[in-house]
Design a protein around this motif. Structure first.
Motif, PDB file in Angstrom:
ATOM      1  N   LYS A  28       1.027  -1.267   0.069  1.00  0.00           N
ATOM      2  CA  LYS A  28      -0.027  -0.016  -0.014  1.00  0.00           C
ATOM      3  C   LYS A  28       0.846   1.268   0.007  1.00  0.00           C
ATOM      4  CE  LYS A  28      -2.993  -2.487   3.148  1.00  0.00           C
ATOM      5  NZ  LYS A  28      -1.898  -3.486   3.890  1.00  0.00           N
ATOM      6  N   THR A  29       0.631   2.176  -1.056  1.00  0.00           N
ATOM      7  CA  THR A  29       1.444   3.218  -1.035  1.00  0.00           C
ATOM      8  C   THR A  29       0.888   4.249   0.113  1.00  0.00           C
ATOM      9  OG1 THR A  29       0.122   4.589  -2.477  1.00  0.00           O
ATOM     10  CG2 THR A  29       1.673   2.975  -3.496  1.00  0.00           C
ATOM     11  N   ASP A  30       1.886   5.267   0.413  1.00  0.00           N
ATOM     12  CA  ASP A  30       1.709   6.433   1.423  1.00  0.00           C
ATOM     13  C   ASP A  30       0.468   7.052   0.971  1.00  0.00           C
ATOM     14  OD1 ASP A  30       3.819   5.783   2.482  1.00  0.00           O
ATOM     15  OD2 ASP A  30       4.744   7.533   2.147  1.00  0.00           O
ATOM     16  N   ASP A  31       0.156   7.465  -0.403  1.00  0.00           N
ATOM     17  CA  ASP A  31      -0.964   8.090  -1.022  1.00  0.00           C
ATOM     18  C   ASP A  31      -2.212   7.130  -0.744  1.00  0.00           C
ATOM     19  OD1 ASP A  31       0.092  10.295  -1.738  1.00  0.00           O
ATOM     20  OD2 ASP A  31       0.394   9.832  -3.892  1.00  0.00           O
ATOM     21  N   GLU A  32      -2.180   6.043  -0.888  1.00  0.00           N
ATOM     22  CA  GLU A  32      -3.432   5.104  -0.883  1.00  0.00           C
ATOM     23  C   GLU A  32      -3.783   5.098   0.619  1.00  0.00           C
ATOM     24  OE1 GLU A  32      -3.049   1.833  -4.307  1.00  0.00           O
ATOM     25  OE2 GLU A  32      -1.675   1.513  -2.959  1.00  0.00           O
ATOM     26  N   LEU A  33      -2.732   4.757   1.611  1.00  0.00           N
ATOM     27  CA  LEU A  33      -2.983   4.734   3.081  1.00  0.00           C
ATOM     28  C   LEU A  33      -3.684   6.176   3.600  1.00  0.00           C
ATOM     29  CD1 LEU A  33       0.073   2.675   4.397  1.00  0.00           C
ATOM     30  CD2 LEU A  33      -2.360   1.985   4.061  1.00  0.00           C
ATOM     31  N   ARG A  34      -3.070   7.104   3.035  1.00  0.00           N
ATOM     32  CA  ARG A  34      -3.896   8.553   3.474  1.00  0.00           C
ATOM     33  C   ARG A  34      -5.199   8.843   3.054  1.00  0.00           C
ATOM     34  NH1 ARG A  34       0.784  11.073   1.266  1.00  0.00           N
ATOM     35  NH2 ARG A  34       2.496  11.135   2.647  1.00  0.00           N
ATOM     36  N   LEU A  35      -5.468   8.123   1.755  1.00  0.00           N
ATOM     37  CA  LEU A  35      -6.883   8.103   1.075  1.00  0.00           C
ATOM     38  C   LEU A  35      -7.567   7.196   2.102  1.00  0.00           C
ATOM     39  CD1 LEU A  35      -9.059   8.334  -0.988  1.00  0.00           C
ATOM     40  CD2 LEU A  35      -8.210   6.216  -1.916  1.00  0.00           C
ATOM     41  N   ALA A  36      -7.308   6.357   2.468  1.00  0.00           N
ATOM     42  CA  ALA A  36      -7.927   5.181   3.302  1.00  0.00           C
ATOM     43  C   ALA A  36      -8.419   5.938   4.597  1.00  0.00           C
ATOM     44  CB  ALA A  36      -7.231   3.981   3.518  1.00  0.00           C
ATOM     45  N   LEU A  37      -7.224   6.498   5.069  1.00  0.00           N
ATOM     46  CA  LEU A  37      -7.419   7.194   6.561  1.00  0.00           C
ATOM     47  C   LEU A  37      -8.451   8.399   6.492  1.00  0.00           C
ATOM     48  CD1 LEU A  37      -3.924   7.201   7.841  1.00  0.00           C
ATOM     49  CD2 LEU A  37      -5.750   5.794   8.841  1.00  0.00           C
ATOM     50  N   ARG A  38      -8.271   9.087   5.346  1.00  0.00           N
ATOM     51  CA  ARG A  38      -9.231  10.534   5.166  1.00  0.00           C
ATOM     52  C   ARG A  38     -10.530   9.979   5.035  1.00  0.00           C
ATOM     53  NH1 ARG A  38      -5.487  12.825   1.642  1.00  0.00           N
ATOM     54  NH2 ARG A  38      -4.026  14.282   2.741  1.00  0.00           N
ATOM     55  N   GLU A  39     -10.710   8.791   4.233  1.00  0.00           N
ATOM     56  CA  GLU A  39     -12.075   8.323   4.084  1.00  0.00           C
ATOM     57  C   GLU A  39     -12.791   7.741   5.279  1.00  0.00           C
ATOM     58  OE1 GLU A  39     -14.130   9.251   1.470  1.00  0.00           O
ATOM     59  OE2 GLU A  39     -12.572   9.980   0.129  1.00  0.00           O
ATOM     60  N   GLY A  40     -12.098   7.472   6.345  1.00  0.00           N
ATOM     61  CA  GLY A  40     -12.557   6.766   7.373  1.00  0.00           C
ATOM     62  C   GLY A  40     -12.901   5.411   7.330  1.00  0.00           C
ATOM     63  N   ILE A  41     -11.840   4.739   6.699  1.00  0.00           N
ATOM     64  CA  ILE A  41     -12.012   3.109   6.394  1.00  0.00           C
ATOM     65  C   ILE A  41     -11.880   2.265   7.627  1.00  0.00           C
ATOM     66  CG2 ILE A  41      -9.394   2.785   6.715  1.00  0.00           C
ATOM     67  CD1 ILE A  41     -10.067   1.091   3.957  1.00  0.00           C
ATOM     68  N   GLY A  42     -12.888   1.181   7.730  1.00  0.00           N
ATOM     69  CA  GLY A  42     -13.062   0.450   8.627  1.00  0.00           C
ATOM     70  C   GLY A  42     -11.982  -0.497   9.429  1.00  0.00           C
ATOM     71  N   GLN A  43     -11.245  -0.683   8.310  1.00  0.00           N
ATOM     72  CA  GLN A  43      -9.952  -1.559   8.869  1.00  0.00           C
ATOM     73  C   GLN A  43      -8.649  -1.408   7.818  1.00  0.00           C
ATOM     74  OE1 GLN A  43     -10.741  -5.251  11.195  1.00  0.00           O
ATOM     75  NE2 GLN A  43      -9.340  -6.413   9.984  1.00  0.00           N
ATOM     76  N   ILE A  44      -7.790  -1.448   8.439  1.00  0.00           N
ATOM     77  CA  ILE A  44      -6.651  -1.660   7.502  1.00  0.00           C
ATOM     78  C   ILE A  44      -5.978  -2.735   7.900  1.00  0.00           C
ATOM     79  CG2 ILE A  44      -4.288  -0.526   6.571  1.00  0.00           C
ATOM     80  CD1 ILE A  44      -5.545   2.128   6.917  1.00  0.00           C
ATOM     81  N   ASN A  45      -5.486  -3.926   6.910  1.00  0.00           N
ATOM     82  CA  ASN A  45      -4.791  -5.006   7.679  1.00  0.00           C
ATOM     83  C   ASN A  45      -3.497  -4.849   7.012  1.00  0.00           C
ATOM     84  OD1 ASN A  45      -7.432  -6.244   8.177  1.00  0.00           O
ATOM     85  ND2 ASN A  45      -7.372  -7.706   6.756  1.00  0.00           N
ATOM     86  N   VAL A  46      -2.655  -4.628   8.229  1.00  0.00           N
ATOM     87  CA  VAL A  46      -1.234  -4.260   7.984  1.00  0.00           C
ATOM     88  C   VAL A  46      -0.419  -5.717   7.709  1.00  0.00           C
ATOM     89  CG1 VAL A  46       0.880  -3.550   9.131  1.00  0.00           C
ATOM     90  CG2 VAL A  46      -1.088  -2.081   9.054  1.00  0.00           C
ATOM     91  N   GLU A  47       0.570  -5.672   7.022  1.00  0.00           N
ATOM     92  CA  GLU A  47       1.226  -6.984   6.433  1.00  0.00           C
ATOM     93  C   GLU A  47       2.668  -6.953   6.741  1.00  0.00           C
ATOM     94  OE1 GLU A  47       0.292  -9.154   3.348  1.00  0.00           O
ATOM     95  OE2 GLU A  47      -1.785  -8.481   3.207  1.00  0.00           O
ATOM     96  N   SER A  48       3.460  -5.976   7.386  1.00  0.00           N
ATOM     97  CA  SER A  48       4.696  -6.009   8.094  1.00  0.00           C
ATOM     98  C   SER A  48       4.937  -5.159   9.091  1.00  0.00           C
ATOM     99  CB  SER A  48       5.697  -5.895   6.727  1.00  0.00           C
ATOM    100  OG  SER A  48       5.543  -4.438   6.432  1.00  0.00           O
ATOM    101  N   PRO A  49       6.062  -5.101   9.766  1.00  0.00           N
ATOM    102  CA  PRO A  49       6.134  -4.057  11.008  1.00  0.00           C
ATOM    103  C   PRO A  49       6.389  -2.748  10.153  1.00  0.00           C
ATOM    104  CG  PRO A  49       7.694  -6.169  11.200  1.00  0.00           C
ATOM    105  CD  PRO A  49       6.935  -6.289   9.880  1.00  0.00           C
ATOM    106  N   GLU A  50       7.184  -2.870   9.069  1.00  0.00           N
ATOM    107  CA  GLU A  50       7.606  -1.729   8.264  1.00  0.00           C
ATOM    108  C   GLU A  50       6.468  -0.982   7.991  1.00  0.00           C
ATOM    109  OE1 GLU A  50       8.825  -4.550   7.777  1.00  0.00           O
ATOM    110  OE2 GLU A  50      10.816  -4.581   7.553  1.00  0.00           O
ATOM    111  N   GLU A  51       5.408  -1.513   7.273  1.00  0.00           N
ATOM    112  CA  GLU A  51       4.275  -0.949   6.993  1.00  0.00           C
ATOM    113  C   GLU A  51       3.232  -0.247   8.195  1.00  0.00           C
ATOM    114  OE1 GLU A  51       0.045  -1.795   4.659  1.00  0.00           O
ATOM    115  OE2 GLU A  51       0.825  -3.546   5.642  1.00  0.00           O
ATOM    116  N   LEU A  52       3.588  -1.176   9.205  1.00  0.00           N
ATOM    117  CA  LEU A  52       3.026  -0.401  10.590  1.00  0.00           C
ATOM    118  C   LEU A  52       3.484   1.010  10.819  1.00  0.00           C
ATOM    119  CD1 LEU A  52       0.842  -1.369  12.767  1.00  0.00           C
ATOM    120  CD2 LEU A  52       2.704  -2.302  14.084  1.00  0.00           C
ATOM    121  N   ALA A  53       4.725   0.785  10.932  1.00  0.00           N
ATOM    122  CA  ALA A  53       5.541   2.040  11.311  1.00  0.00           C
ATOM    123  C   ALA A  53       5.035   3.245  10.495  1.00  0.00           C
ATOM    124  CB  ALA A  53       6.991   1.794  11.589  1.00  0.00           C
ATOM    125  N   ARG A  54       5.046   2.917   9.204  1.00  0.00           N
ATOM    126  CA  ARG A  54       4.847   3.940   8.250  1.00  0.00           C
ATOM    127  C   ARG A  54       3.305   4.503   8.384  1.00  0.00           C
ATOM    128  NH1 ARG A  54       3.861   3.192   2.529  1.00  0.00           N
ATOM    129  NH2 ARG A  54       3.838   0.834   2.753  1.00  0.00           N
TER     130      ARG A  54
END
Ligand SMILES: *Cc1c(COP(=O)(O)O)cnc(C)c1O
Length: 454
Positions: free
Chosen positions: A128-154
């Motif tokens: 998931k790119t930064d832009d995609e994650l920002r979009l998901a957060l701004r839209e108020g997504i129900g859940q993000i399934n995180v796949e790695s420690p690096e992604e979680l920190a980002r």
């Protein structure tokens, strides 16, 4: 590449009709999907053409929900949008109470466009790119399934930047072999998906204690696709249950478990487990944990609801040399691997039925290789398939094309995208017109330095 011959004979057309209740043989008008003759659609919109049955989709959506209800569960259902992303399909499934499981910003936008509540969306995927994650957060997504420690920190950093909290489940890699095709198994240690179970506890704790941008909700798992036995599900969910117990023992709260998708269907003569079996496994293993459950079915819902209708361009006799090797004659369709990629990509078997009412005696049937027009040897839909005689202009339907069909199309060999049609009982509509060659070419430009002088 040659495959070993299958262990059982191909199902007959009668057997395929029995196992595909969306299809009916009308003695006069030929093969119908729900109440509409495929020949009528082909005559009006041309071929190749995707046709999806709305009634069938509704029935399957309801059957799936009923199976979980009968097992005493009330999960939320998130359709895996990548299986079939048309907005008409998403709208119908939203009306049936489904949210979406998305794997890109584009799929996220599609679901919103189809009227889904952002809270009903789960965002999965390894990249998931930064832009995609920002979009998901701004839209108020129900859940993000995180796949790695690096992604979680980002994600934590991005959420803090936006002044938001990201609702997160950690995707566990349970190291279970789903026993499915190599290219669609996702839960083995060596696959690129998810976080190894032994690393989950520490990461979960770290997120809860040190990442204010993360609201840790629970765990997720997805083992792969076209799963045909119960065993991998049992193993995967057992892993999940052990982790939940461990997390809770350590004082960490777990609110939700995402059970993934993967339920297989019978393309040929596979004994695919009924949703009731999956529901019982989940009820047995995860039910006692008292968590909110999420289910992410894709293929099971839409696969059997769709067909690809194609016309025979012509036939070609096998050469004498090929005949000597036992190769049959060819039937060449106007659909190719650019339209339906599964046979070329996964060696997938798709049922194939002539659309016209059955003609001729069975003694006239012959084994043929059914191929597409693409300049690739893998552009083969069926090998040694016993079929009634097919001639130029005849229509055929490739079955179970509703999942991972139209979504994987390309315009390889400059073949425009096919038309898509939705049938609903006796009515039908074009839901995507055939792309014209003009549309395909119009978006290309030639740099001015290559332009010839006038
Ligand atoms: C692809 C996918 C699904 C759906 O798989 P099906 O086999 O179509 O049911 C569900 N969850 C995730 C995370 C996926 O990647």
């Amino acid at each position: 590449m040659t495959l070993p011959p299958p262990a059982t004979p191909d199902p007959t057309p009668e057997a395929l009709l029995r196992t595909h209740p969306a299809l009916h043989e009308d003695a006069r008008r030929g093969l119908k999907l729900e109440g509409v003759a495929l020949a009528e659609i082909a005559a009006q919109v041309g071929t190749p053409c995707w046709v999806i049955g709305a009634q069938t989709l509704r029935q399957r959506a309801r059957a799936l929900k009923a199976a979980f209800g009968d097992a005493g569960l009330k999960p939320s259902f998130h359709f895996a949008v990548k299986a079939q992303d048309h907005q008409a399909t998403l709208t119908l499934l939203r009306q049936e109470g489904f949210g979406g499981d998305v794997v890109s910003g584009g799929e996220l936008q599609r679901c919103l466009r189809a009227g889904m509540d952002p809270q009903a969306l789960v965002y999965s995927g390894v990249g998931k790119t930064d832009d995609e994650l920002r979009l998901a957060l701004r839209e108020g997504i129900g859940q993000i399934n995180v796949e790695s420690p690096e992604e979680l920190a980002r994600l934590n950093a991005l959420a803090l930047e936006l002044g938001l909290r990201a609702p997160v489940a950690l995707r566990v890699n349970p190291d279970v072999d789903a026993g499915t095709h190599d290219k669609i198994t996702t839960g083995r240690a060596e696959d690129k998906f998810g976080i190894a179970a032994p690393e989950i506890i520490a990461l979960y704790r770290q997120a809860c204690e040190t990442m204010p941008g993360i609201e840790m909700r629970g765990l997720a798992v997805h083992l792969g696709s076209q799963i045909l036995t119960e065993a991998p599900y049992r193993q995967g969910y057992q892993r999940l249950a052990e982790l939940v117990t461990q997390l809770r023992t350590e004082g960490l709260a777990v609110h939700t478990l995402d059970c993934g998708g993967g339920l297989g269907i019978a393309y040929r003569d596979e004994q695919a487990p009924e949703p009731a079996r999956l529901a019982r496994v989940i009820a047995d293993i995860l039910g006692p944990l008292e968590v909110e459950l999420k289910i992410e079915p894709g293929r099971w819902l839409v696969g059997p609801a769709g067909v690809l209708v194609s016309r025979v361009i012509g036939t070609r006799a096998a050469s004498e040399a090929a005949q000597a090797l036992g190769s049959p004659d060819f039937v060449i369709l106007d659909a190719g691997m650019n339209d339906l990629l599964r046979p070329a990509l996964y060696e997938a078997w798709h049922g194939l039925l002539p659309v016209a009412p059955a003609r001729g005696a069975e003694s006239d049937w012959q084994e043929v290789d059914v191929v597409g027009p693409i300049c690739e040897s893998s552009d083969v839909f069926a090998r040694n398939r016993r079929l009634p005689p097919l001639e130029q202009g005849d229509l055929v339907a490739l079955l179970d094309a509703g999942a991972y069909g139209s979504v994987m199309s390309s315009t390889y060999n400059t073949r425009p995208f096919c038309a898509q049609v939705m049938v609903d009982g006796d009515q039908w509509r074009v839901i995507r017109p055939r792309q014209t060659l003009e549309e395909l070419l119009a978006v290309e430009s030639v740099p001015e330095w290559l332009a010839e002088q006038a």
